[in-house]
Design an enzyme around this catalytic site. Structure first.
Site, PDB file in Angstrom:
ATOM      1  N   LEU A  68      41.823  43.479 -16.294  1.00 56.85           N
ATOM      2  CA  LEU A  68      42.624  42.258 -16.375  1.00 56.85           C
ATOM      3  C   LEU A  68      43.701  42.430 -17.435  1.00 56.85           C
ATOM      4  O   LEU A  68      43.404  42.862 -18.550  1.00 56.85           O
ATOM      5  CB  LEU A  68      41.758  41.048 -16.758  1.00 56.85           C
ATOM      6  N   HIS A  69      44.947  42.087 -17.077  1.00 60.96           N
ATOM      7  CA  HIS A  69      45.994  42.136 -18.087  1.00 60.96           C
ATOM      8  C   HIS A  69      47.175  41.227 -17.772  1.00 60.96           C
ATOM      9  O   HIS A  69      48.059  41.052 -18.605  1.00 60.96           O
ATOM     10  CB  HIS A  69      46.512  43.565 -18.262  1.00 60.96           C
ATOM     11  N   ARG A  70      47.238  40.627 -16.578  1.00 68.00           N
ATOM     12  CA  ARG A  70      48.390  39.803 -16.213  1.00 68.00           C
ATOM     13  C   ARG A  70      48.487  38.575 -17.119  1.00 68.00           C
ATOM     14  O   ARG A  70      47.477  37.927 -17.401  1.00 68.00           O
ATOM     15  CB  ARG A  70      48.268  39.326 -14.764  1.00 68.00           C
TER      16      ARG A  70
ATOM     17  N   ARG B 182      46.026  43.791 -24.779  1.00 71.22           N
ATOM     18  CA  ARG B 182      46.479  42.407 -24.636  1.00 71.22           C
ATOM     19  C   ARG B 182      45.297  41.486 -24.323  1.00 71.22           C
ATOM     20  O   ARG B 182      45.186  40.376 -24.854  1.00 71.22           O
ATOM     21  CB  ARG B 182      47.512  42.347 -23.513  1.00 71.22           C
TER      22      ARG B 182
ATOM     23  N   ASP C 181      43.642  42.574 -11.552  1.00 70.58           N
ATOM     24  CA  ASP C 181      44.909  41.910 -11.286  1.00 70.58           C
ATOM     25  C   ASP C 181      46.057  42.908 -11.334  1.00 70.58           C
ATOM     26  O   ASP C 181      47.221  42.531 -11.430  1.00 70.58           O
ATOM     27  CB  ASP C 181      45.143  40.740 -12.253  1.00 70.58           C
TER      28      ASP C 181
END
Length: 402
Positions: free
Chosen positions: A237-239, A272, A315
């Protein structure tokens, strides 16, 4: 590699391909990378540029904008993928979209002034891509875009704006799937600028598939070796839409916590995302026994982990493609995707972020094995060769016209 911050721009030019005794015309090409997905795509193109007989001799200058500035991780990717050391690094670093894009533009302009290339070669949809396209187009230097025409339809995504604008500025556009050709036609880009070449990211995957680090080795190093036999799912996940909003992230963590009761989760945590979990007070999720939290992985390690997974929940755009090529079910926790072929033909399912939908999709995979799909057309490991052959003919003919 030399850093560029002012006017100090080295003109280190690497001949591409076997050139001994050639009397063919020579052209100068600046190839740009900025973020790790770019490295994977450019690796295939640089390999093809150095090994493919071409209609025109192409000399390559490799520029790294420094958009992803983790030196150790970048070095690991370059070494694993066989990418030569960049000739020039712009050291753009982090910042807001405006600051990062502006910094790259200012520094890239100096590169173009001193190197004076015939064209620039761009891949993907990161800030480096649009920044360099803008500078080159305004200086009347040809722009070549690989992975053109992908559209999510969601202009809230920064990458969508980068894609739209880069394609409008490009003189030669190489696409990975037929839907991208239709997107470009709808946007008024002439068909004679567009080439359906296939997917260079899959070229790199197929080239290095046998060198993937076995999941058992990666998991053993993390103290979770038994999962390689028992089964696990990979999470990435990073969006911003998923991790920057504390409420959205909390809802995703809740559903991941439920999934972890059914199958252990292996979670290489993007910096992030780790910061967002800490800011939202959710870092305890990473400490529970059914979640294996890892630092970001090298390409070979991540490839092996995905290849042996029961499924991947992500994502990421690139992972949607890689799981399709590997035949591994993928759940994409987004409301849209710019890669529809991975759903129509591949192993991908678009779940959105609704917990009930995600949980049902997980149950379906655990009960039936999930989608296996098929590999899309021209995802055969030869996309970069097709691109280089076409690019050399196009450059030999004068690079087209607007």
């Amino acid at each position: 590699m030399r850093a560029v911050e002012s006017t100090d721009v080295p003109a280190m030019i690497r001949p591409a391909g076997p050139r001994a005794g050639q009397s063919t015309p020579r052209v100068k090409l600046v190839a740009v990378v900025g973020a790790r997905p770019n490295f994977v795509k450019m690796a295939a193109l640089l390999r093809a540029l150095s090994s493919t007989s071409t209609a025109v001799a192409i000399d390559v200058v490799l520029v790294h904008t420094g958009q992803h500035y983790d030196v150790a991780m970048n070095t690991q990717f370059f070494a694993q993928l066989g990418i030569p050391e960049p000739d020039i690094c712009l050291q753009a670093g982090s910042g807001s979209h405006a600051v990062q894009t502006a910094t790259i533009m200012l520094r890239f302009e100096r590169v173009l002034d001193q190197v004076a290339p015939d064209c620039i070669l761009l891949v993907g949809d990161v800030n480096s891509t649009i920044a360099c396209a803008l500078v080159a187009a305004k200086k009347q230097i040809k722009v070549v875009h690989v992975e053109a025409g992908l559209r999510s339809g969601d202009r809230a995504m920064p990458e969508e704006l980068n894609r739209l604008l880069t394609d409008q500025l490009s003189d030669r556009l190489y696409v990975t799937e037929p839907a991208a050709c239709l997107n470009l036609r709808r946007e008024g880009i002439p068909d004679d600028r567009v080439v359906f070449s296939g997917n260079v990211m899959i070229d790199t995957l197929l080239t290095h598939r046998d060198r993937a680090v076995p999941a058992a080795q990666t998991l053993a190093a993390a103290g979770a070796g038994p999962l390689a036999e028992a089964g696990y799912a990979v999470v990435t996940l990073h969006r911003p839409s998923n991790v920057d909003d504390g409420g959205a992230l909390s809802r995703l963590v809740q559903v991941l916590d439920q999934i972890a009761h059914d199958i252990p989760l292996v979670f290489p945590v993007h910096p992030r995302t780790r910061q967002a979990l800490q800011a939202a007070g959710l870092q305890g999720f990473l400490d529970q026994p059914d979640v294996v939290a890892l630092a970001p992985l090298g390409y070979f390690e991540m490839l092996g982990l995905m290849a042996d997974a029961t499924f991947v929940l992500t994502d990421s755009g690139g992972i949607q493609e890689e799981t399709t090529a590997l035949g591994v079910p993928c759940l994409t926790v987004r409301e849209n995707t710019e890669r529809p072929v991975t759903i129509e033909q591949g192993t991908n399912t678009l779940t959105g972020t609704d917990a009930r939908v995600i949980r049902q999709c997980v149950r379906d995979i655990l009960e039936t094995g999930g989608k296996r799909g098929r590999v899309p057309e021209k995802w055969d490991g030869h996309a970069a060769e097709r691109i280089v052959a076409d690019l050399s003919r196009w450059l030999c003919a004068g690079g087209g016209s607007r």
